[in-house]
Write an enzyme that holds these catalytic residues in place. Structure first.
Site, short mmCIF file in Angstrom:
data_model
loop_
_atom_site.label_atom_id
_atom_site.label_comp_id
_atom_site.label_asym_id
_atom_site.label_seq_id
_atom_site.Cartn_x
_atom_site.Cartn_y
_atom_site.Cartn_z
N ARG A 40 -5.98 16.69 180.79
CA ARG A 40 -7.84 16.04 180.28
C ARG A 40 -8.00 14.85 181.15
NH1 ARG A 40 -6.87 18.42 174.87
NH2 ARG A 40 -8.69 17.93 173.71
N ARG A 94 -9.29 20.44 159.36
CA ARG A 94 -8.69 19.83 160.68
C ARG A 94 -9.25 18.26 160.52
NH1 ARG A 94 -8.19 21.71 166.80
NH2 ARG A 94 -8.91 19.93 167.61
N LYS A 121 -10.87 27.18 173.51
CA LYS A 121 -9.66 27.08 174.24
C LYS A 121 -8.46 27.99 173.73
CE LYS A 121 -9.42 22.59 174.94
NZ LYS A 121 -10.80 21.98 174.27
N ARG A 173 -15.09 12.43 170.26
CA ARG A 173 -14.29 13.27 171.27
C ARG A 173 -15.15 14.00 172.60
NH1 ARG A 173 -12.51 17.14 166.79
NH2 ARG A 173 -11.77 18.67 168.32
N ARG A 189 -15.74 24.38 161.54
CA ARG A 189 -14.21 24.32 161.63
C ARG A 189 -13.52 23.40 160.59
NH1 ARG A 189 -11.09 23.80 167.29
NH2 ARG A 189 -11.93 21.87 166.93
P1 ATP Z 1 -9.88 22.91 170.59
O1 ATP Z 1 -11.22 22.85 169.91
O2 ATP Z 1 -9.56 24.21 171.66
O3 ATP Z 1 -8.82 23.04 169.55
P2 ATP Z 1 -9.82 20.20 170.94
O4 ATP Z 1 -10.09 19.20 172.23
O5 ATP Z 1 -11.01 20.13 169.95
O6 ATP Z 1 -9.70 21.56 171.41
P3 ATP Z 1 -6.99 19.68 171.17
O7 ATP Z 1 -6.97 20.23 172.35
O8 ATP Z 1 -6.30 20.33 169.59
O9 ATP Z 1 -8.66 19.72 170.37
O10 ATP Z 1 -6.80 18.31 170.87
C1 ATP Z 1 -6.92 17.30 169.76
C2 ATP Z 1 -6.66 16.01 170.12
O11 ATP Z 1 -5.23 15.66 170.55
C3 ATP Z 1 -7.70 15.22 171.38
O12 ATP Z 1 -8.81 14.78 170.81
C4 ATP Z 1 -6.41 14.31 171.72
O13 ATP Z 1 -6.75 13.06 170.96
C5 ATP Z 1 -5.28 14.67 171.63
N1 ATP Z 1 -4.78 15.40 172.97
C6 ATP Z 1 -4.51 16.89 173.06
N2 ATP Z 1 -4.22 17.19 174.45
C7 ATP Z 1 -4.44 15.81 174.96
C8 ATP Z 1 -4.02 15.52 176.39
N3 ATP Z 1 -3.76 16.37 177.47
N4 ATP Z 1 -4.12 14.08 176.74
C9 ATP Z 1 -4.45 13.18 175.83
N5 ATP Z 1 -4.86 13.58 174.49
C10 ATP Z 1 -4.60 14.99 174.16
#
Ligand code: ATP
Length: 199
Positions: free
Chosen positions: A90, A135, A14, A146, A129
């Site tokens: 989400r 991270r 994303k 997750r 990553r």
């Molecule tokens: P990417 O791989 O694109 O970075 P990702 O899902 O691994 O996506 P992030 O979108 O950066 O990671 O989100 C990291 C964490 O932040 C999530 O696991 C969650 O705990 C929290 N988070 C991010 N956005 C939301 C949301 N809209 N609602 C609730 N928690 C969120």
């Protein structure tokens, strides 16, 4: 105004695709994950609360997340051309809140780009990553949580947006450029139409 959601599982790309899309369409990027990580880095109270959820691979509660997003939108005049929402919504309540926030601004959601990637590839990408960037939530236990949370709480949004005619499925494996081309092939016409409406 051109407002889109970039949707997909953790590790689906994303952030990578959003960075390319803001260049093409000249719109503002809001990544809720990045916003939360910068609060953690700055040691704010919100960062402390968010870290507890993120470290466990859980979602930040809807009420808190929705108020954070509303705040960002209100304080970003550069969002006037439109926004790429990356990592939000989400959950279904977050999606409903987004509709309301956009409506208040006389806008609507134009499209949802769904990056579709198989779980085993997602896991490989996130492990890599984690090794490259350090991270904190890219470790095997948190990754597994997750993905579970994604399948139970976030994936239902696919149907939600499909039913509303907004969902554009994109195969999310392959080269970054090929995936980008597949996305813009879906979005360019919608973008043009939204600009014409705004004239
Ligand atoms: P990417 O791989 O694109 O970075 P990702 O899902 O691994 O996506 P992030 O979108 O950066 O990671 O989100 C990291 C964490 O932040 C999530 O696991 C969650 O705990 C929290 N988070 C991010 N956005 C939301 C949301 N809209 N609602 C609730 N928690 C969120």
């Amino acid at each position: 105004m051109f407002n889109i959601v970039v949707f997909g599982a953790p590790g689906s790309g994303k952030g990578t695709q959003s960075a390319k899309l803001i260049e093409r369409y000249g719109i503002h990027h809001i990544s809720t994950g990045e916003v939360l990580r910068s609060h953690i880095a700055e040691g704010t109270q919100l960062g402390k609360t968010a870290k507890e959820y993120i470290d466990k691979g859980q979602l930040i509660p809807d009420e808190l997340m929705i108020s954070i997003l509303a705040d960002i939108i209100e304080n970003h005049p550069e969002a006037a051309n439109g926004v790429i929402f990356d990592g939000f919504p989400r959950t279904i309540p977050q999606a409903e809140a987004l509709n309301e926030l956009l409506e208040k601004r006389g806008a609507q959601l134009d499209a949802v780009v769904g990056l579709e990637v198989a779980d085993n590839e997602l896991i490989d990408r996130m492990i890599k990553r984690g090794q490259q960037t350090g991270r904190a939530d890219d470790n095997p236990q948190t990754i597994s949580n997750r993905l579970k949370v994604y399948h139970s709480q976030t994936q239902p949004l696919r149907d939600y947006y499909m039913k509303r005619g907004k969902y554009h499925a994109i195969a999310g494996s392959g080269s970054v450029d090929d995936i980008f081309d597949a996305i813009t092939a879906e979005l360019d016409d919608l973008h043009l139409a939204s600009r014409r409406q705004g004239l």
